[in-house]
Each structure stands twice: as C-alpha cells, then as structure tokens.
Design an enzyme around this catalytic site. Sequence first.
Site, PDB file in Angstrom:
ATOM      1  CE1 TYR A 134       1.561 -10.114   0.782  1.00 43.44           C
ATOM      2  CE2 TYR A 134       2.880  -8.134   0.621  1.00 43.44           C
ATOM      3  CZ  TYR A 134       1.681  -8.777   0.480  1.00 43.44           C
ATOM      4  OH  TYR A 134       0.594  -8.060   0.033  1.00 43.44           O
ATOM      5  CB  THR A 155      -0.925  -0.012   1.238  1.00 42.48           C
ATOM      6  OG1 THR A 155      -1.617  -1.260   1.264  1.00 42.48           O
ATOM      7  CG2 THR A 155      -1.931   1.116   1.213  1.00 42.48           C
ATOM      8  CE  LYS A 171       0.534  -8.048   4.196  1.00 45.06           C
ATOM      9  NZ  LYS A 171      -0.100  -8.130   2.903  1.00 45.06           N
TER      10      LYS A 171
HETATM   11  O1  LIG Z   1       1.531  -4.901   1.503  1.00 44.80           O
HETATM   12  C1  LIG Z   1       0.438  -4.338   1.605  1.00 44.80           C
HETATM   13  O2  LIG Z   1       0.328  -3.109   1.621  1.00 44.80           O
HETATM   14  C2  LIG Z   1      -0.769  -5.180   1.763  1.00 44.80           C
HETATM   15  O3  LIG Z   1      -0.984  -6.045   0.993  1.00 44.80           O
HETATM   16  C3  LIG Z   1      -1.644  -5.026   2.918  1.00 44.80           C
HETATM   17  C4  LIG Z   1      -2.987  -4.436   2.709  1.00 44.80           C
HETATM   18  O4  LIG Z   1      -3.293  -3.765   3.890  1.00 44.80           O
HETATM   19  C5  LIG Z   1      -4.083  -5.449   2.404  1.00 44.80           C
HETATM   20  O5  LIG Z   1      -4.133  -6.423   3.354  1.00 44.80           O
HETATM   21  C6  LIG Z   1      -5.420  -4.742   2.286  1.00 44.80           C
HETATM   22  O6  LIG Z   1      -5.651  -4.174   1.183  1.00 44.80           O
HETATM   23  O7  LIG Z   1      -6.212  -4.747   3.225  1.00 44.80           O
END
Ligand SMILES: O=C([O-])C(=O)C[C@H](O)[C@@H](O)C(=O)[O-]
Length: 301
Positions: free
Chosen positions: A133, A46, A158
């Site tokens: 991840y 994000t 994750k």
């Molecule tokens: O690496 C990232 O920013 C993600 O994939 C986390 C995000 O917060 C994802 O879980 C979401 O979109 O809610």
Amino acid sequence: MRLDGVLFFPVTPFDAAGELAEAVLARHVADGVAAGAGGVFTACGTGEFNALDPGEYGRAVTAAVTAAGGRVPVLGGAGGTLPAARAIAREAAARGADGLLLMPPYLVNAPAAGLVRYVRDVAAAAELPVIIYQRGNARFTPEAVAELAQVPNIIGFKDGLGDFDLLQRIILRVREAGHRDFTFFNGLPTAEFTMPAYRGLGVTLYSSAVFAFAPEIAIAFHKALTAGDEVLVRRLLTGFYLPLVELRDLVPGYAVSLVKAGVRLRGLEVGGVRAPLVDPTAEHVERLERIVAAGLEIAGT
Ligand SMILES: O=C([O-])C(=O)C[C@H](O)[C@@H](O)C(=O)[O-]
C-alpha cells in the site's frame, strides 16, 4: 489469487458500548458479496485498522471470511511495528484470510531500502499473498517495487498517492522486469473520482469505499466505466462523486467516517468511528443523504 470487479472495503461495526459487532460485520460483508463485490478487504483503512486491538482484528477477519464463504477472496489489513505486523499477518492466515493489504509503517519516514525490508519481512511471516500500500510515508521507488515483485507472495500494489509520474515509472519498471501478473490498483480515497486518469496508465482495478454504503452507485459506475459509457461516467462523477469528495475534504478523516455514516443511513447499525476520527456533524450527514439520493437517481435505482 485473481482480483477483479469492484474491491469492497467494509467498515468495522461497533455496538452501542463501542465493542466490535461481529454479527453486523458478517451481515455487511454478506450484503456486499451478494451485491457483486469482487473481493473483500476487511480491517483496512475504511475498516479502521488503526483502531482495532489484535483480538478484535482476528475476530473481524473470521467474521468476514465466514460471511464471504469462499465466493470471493478476503484480505485483511496488516501494519504497525514490524513485530506487530508479522503477528497480524500470521493471525490473518490462521483466521483463513486469502491475503493481506500491508499498510505504511507506523510513524517513521524510511528510505526505499527500509520499506523493502519491512514489506519482505511481513510477507515472509505471512505466507499469504501480500499487496503493498503506497500512501503517506510509504513512497516507493520503481526499483523497490520491481525488487518486491520478485517475491512470489508479493502480488500487487495499491496506489494511494496519486503521483502519476511516479506510478507510470513504477508500472513500466515492473512490467519491463517481466512481472506481467503483478496487480496495480487505484487506492486513493473515493477512488472512482480519479479512475479516468488511472485508466490512462492502464490501471483498471480500484478499491471502492462508496461500495460499502451505495453498492448500486458503485456498480453502476463500474459498469459504465468498463462499457465505455462516458455519458453515465460523467453524470455520476459530476452529480455524485464530486459533491461527495467536496464534503469529504471538509474534515480530516471524513474519507472513513462519512462512509460509516453512509452505511448507517442505508439502514445497517454499524455505530460511529473510534478516536482519533470523528463522526460527521448532523448537517454533514443530511448533506450526505442528499448526495446519496442524487447518486441513486443517476444510477437509475
Ligand atoms: O484502505 C482503505 O480502506 C482504502 O483506502 C480504500 C478505499 O476504498 C478508497 O479507495 C476509497 O475511499 O474509495
């Protein structure tokens, strides 16, 4: 490091000239911590990890660490080529990060043994707690995760694949190997949407991009989920998360750029996304505004 509550993935703000806006990031992080974030993951998916140069990355980590002020853990993204990922890991440690989220390796497809070496090598360079991840080309086997869980500073996983058969096998294998404290969390885009399914596997922790622009909704959802308030969970899923996911799915990359647009809508000037992502169209931003308004109403704020 113990992760709990809603995991906050801030966006990375850019100013009108397209430069990193550290002061705005500091404000974004401080607001998120004040709103109840359980941990801050800066410069991850994000936060457009893919779009930052090493200097910007370091400054972003410093801004987030300073703004969080030790109240919750701050983790930085890491990834890229192996030498780059090692350098980023050392930079995050030097900047005071509490841990790393290690992204999938860039471009190549690799077997489990290669992924294990990649994660091990970055973890050795970092001397920081590392979270693996699983996403895209980084698809792990149960044996690979159990092997990595033996490394003292590899602390969690994750999941960004949403393959429940595979995830169940991984969890069982890791727990069977005795790693009770190894953390699993749901890291799918708009993770709340799939939380009822993850909880079925005993995974209660998740990352929330929604928290970046609508912490009131993300916290209301988390409380309802934790308290077993199925009525509110369903109302938020139907009235907020489902229309958001439908909008997100219209354009590749909207999982990030809609979040940034949402932060702008809520009043923080974080700028747009960097290429290859694209900002949402005016029509989609209006749709997002209506979705947020509906979510806030359901959340009772
Ligand atoms: O690496 C990232 O920013 C993600 O994939 C986390 C995000 O917060 C994802 O879980 C979401 O979109 O809610």
